[in-house]
Scaffold this motif. Structure first.
Motif, short mmCIF file in Angstrom:
data_model
loop_
_atom_site.label_atom_id
_atom_site.label_comp_id
_atom_site.label_asym_id
_atom_site.label_seq_id
_atom_site.Cartn_x
_atom_site.Cartn_y
_atom_site.Cartn_z
N GLY A 142 0.89 -1.24 0.08
CA GLY A 142 -0.16 0.10 0.03
C GLY A 142 0.72 1.33 0.07
O GLY A 142 0.28 2.45 -0.04
N HIS A 143 1.99 1.10 0.25
CA HIS A 143 2.90 2.36 0.42
C HIS A 143 3.92 2.50 -0.83
O HIS A 143 4.50 1.45 -1.10
CB HIS A 143 3.54 2.54 1.68
N GLY A 144 4.26 3.60 -1.16
CA GLY A 144 4.79 3.92 -2.49
C GLY A 144 4.03 4.43 -3.61
O GLY A 144 2.80 3.95 -3.67
N CYS B 197 -0.11 10.65 2.12
CA CYS B 197 -0.35 9.34 2.95
C CYS B 197 0.04 9.25 4.26
O CYS B 197 1.26 10.15 4.58
CB CYS B 197 0.44 8.24 1.98
N CYS C 20 1.97 7.46 5.48
CA CYS C 20 3.30 6.98 5.75
C CYS C 20 4.41 8.34 5.49
O CYS C 20 5.57 8.09 5.64
CB CYS C 20 3.67 5.89 4.84
N CYS D 235 0.43 7.53 -2.65
CA CYS D 235 0.51 6.00 -2.26
C CYS D 235 -0.76 5.19 -2.63
O CYS D 235 -1.66 5.92 -2.79
CB CYS D 235 0.72 5.76 -0.87
ZN LIG Z 1 1.99 5.54 2.24
#
Ligand SMILES: [Zn+2]
Length: 303
Positions: free
Chosen positions: A150-152, A171, A173, A178
């Motif tokens: 889910g991240h990136g 996001c 993060c 993301c």
């Molecule tokens: Zn993220």
């Protein structure tokens, strides 16, 4: 009796591991989010103050090598050595698994992926998560982060691509654009707001889409396109036999079918039958997965 827990930001669901390996749910209590002492007491009380081991599915990142949890929405567990501290407080063995990993394990061992070599379980709910199980073994990876697709950034930072009018959503993060911020239920709502200037809950967007409403259809088209693109990279990388889905959006069979067809159209391998499907344990993957971890870890150790 081995106790199993599914610990989320709002509720702790608890159950007991039966002899046949399934988990019977015994109830739920509110999560004492900010009070460690109350949290320990709740776990102790729910497991009937027994001396048997405890297996926990935790809604947050957990690195079994460092033993540290990253659970911002449960402050009393955040950045804590949860396993070590719980074992010390309760005087019995504790094992902890991230909830997406528990769901993936439940699907790979007893669910849609039973007997299949590569199972990538995904969560499509308020956020996006996932877990990878290969030949029946969970792949946790460096920092326990394997499967966290889910991240990136998924959004094209130059914009001007096929889908115009979308922003690069921030996001949790710390990054921007993301998959989690764009392809979750909240992401669907952000896309709808960007395209049409209207704040609608994801369930209202999907409901109006099912009714044939044009704006919602545009939102779903953009949402599923971005999601299928992200999933196609995963499919080409991992070669999964099945991608079982859990989380709120997994309840919409028509949406899942669209995501499945769009993903299969983008990947290199020829998947003749559906790949992205609702998980058999979409509702109780945390508890069932915690049960699988308990029966492999504690029953095997006992034997
Ligand atoms: Zn993220």
């Amino acid at each position: 009796m081995i106790s199993c827990f599914d610990i989320g930001g709002s509720f702790i669901r608890h159950g007991e591991l039966r002899q046949d390996g399934t988990v019977s749910e015994t109830g739920r209590v509110a999560t004492p989010g900010a009070d460690w002492h109350a949290f320990v007491q709740a776990i102790d009380k729910c497991s009937k103050k027994s001396q048997e081991p405890i297996s926990i599915s935790l809604a947050g990142a957990y690195d079994e090598r460092s033993g540290i949890a990253d659970v911002a929405n449960i402050p009393c567990l955040h950045k804590r050595h949860v396993q070590m501290d719980l074992e010390a407080a309760l005087g019995r063995p504790v094992v902890i698994t991230n909830d997406a990993n528990a769901f993936a394990l439940a699907e790979a061992i007893d669910g849609t992926g039973r007997g299949k070599p590569v199972v990538f379980g995904i969560i499509l709910g308020s956020g996006v998560g996932g877990g990878l199980v290969v030949n029946g073994s969970l792949v946790t990876g460096v920092g326990g982060m394997a499967g966290e697709w889910g991240h990136g950034p998924v959004m094209d930072p130059t914009a001007g691509g096929q889908i115009t009018g979308l922003e690069h959503y921030p996001c949790g993060c710390g990054q921007v654009g993301c998959i989690d911020a764009t392809c979750s239920a909240r992401g669907m709502e952000r896309i709808h707001a960007s395209l049409h200037g209207a704040q609608l809950a994801s369930r209202d967007i999907t409901a109006t889409w099912h009714d044939g409403e044009t704006q919602a259809a545009e939102t779903i088209e953009a949402f599923t396109t971005l999601l299928a693109r992200a999933l196609s990279v995963l499919v080409n990388t991992l070669g999964p036999d099945v991608i079982p889905v859990s989380g709120g959006l997994s309840n919409d069979a028509i949406l899942l079918d669209l995501i499945d067809r769009k993903t299969r159209a983008l990947v290199l391998a020829d998947y003749a039958s559906p790949l992205v499907v609702k998980g058999q344990f979409a509702e109780n993957g945390g508890l069932h997965g915690a049960g699988i971890v308990a029966r492999t870890k504690f029953r095997r150790e006992k034997a």
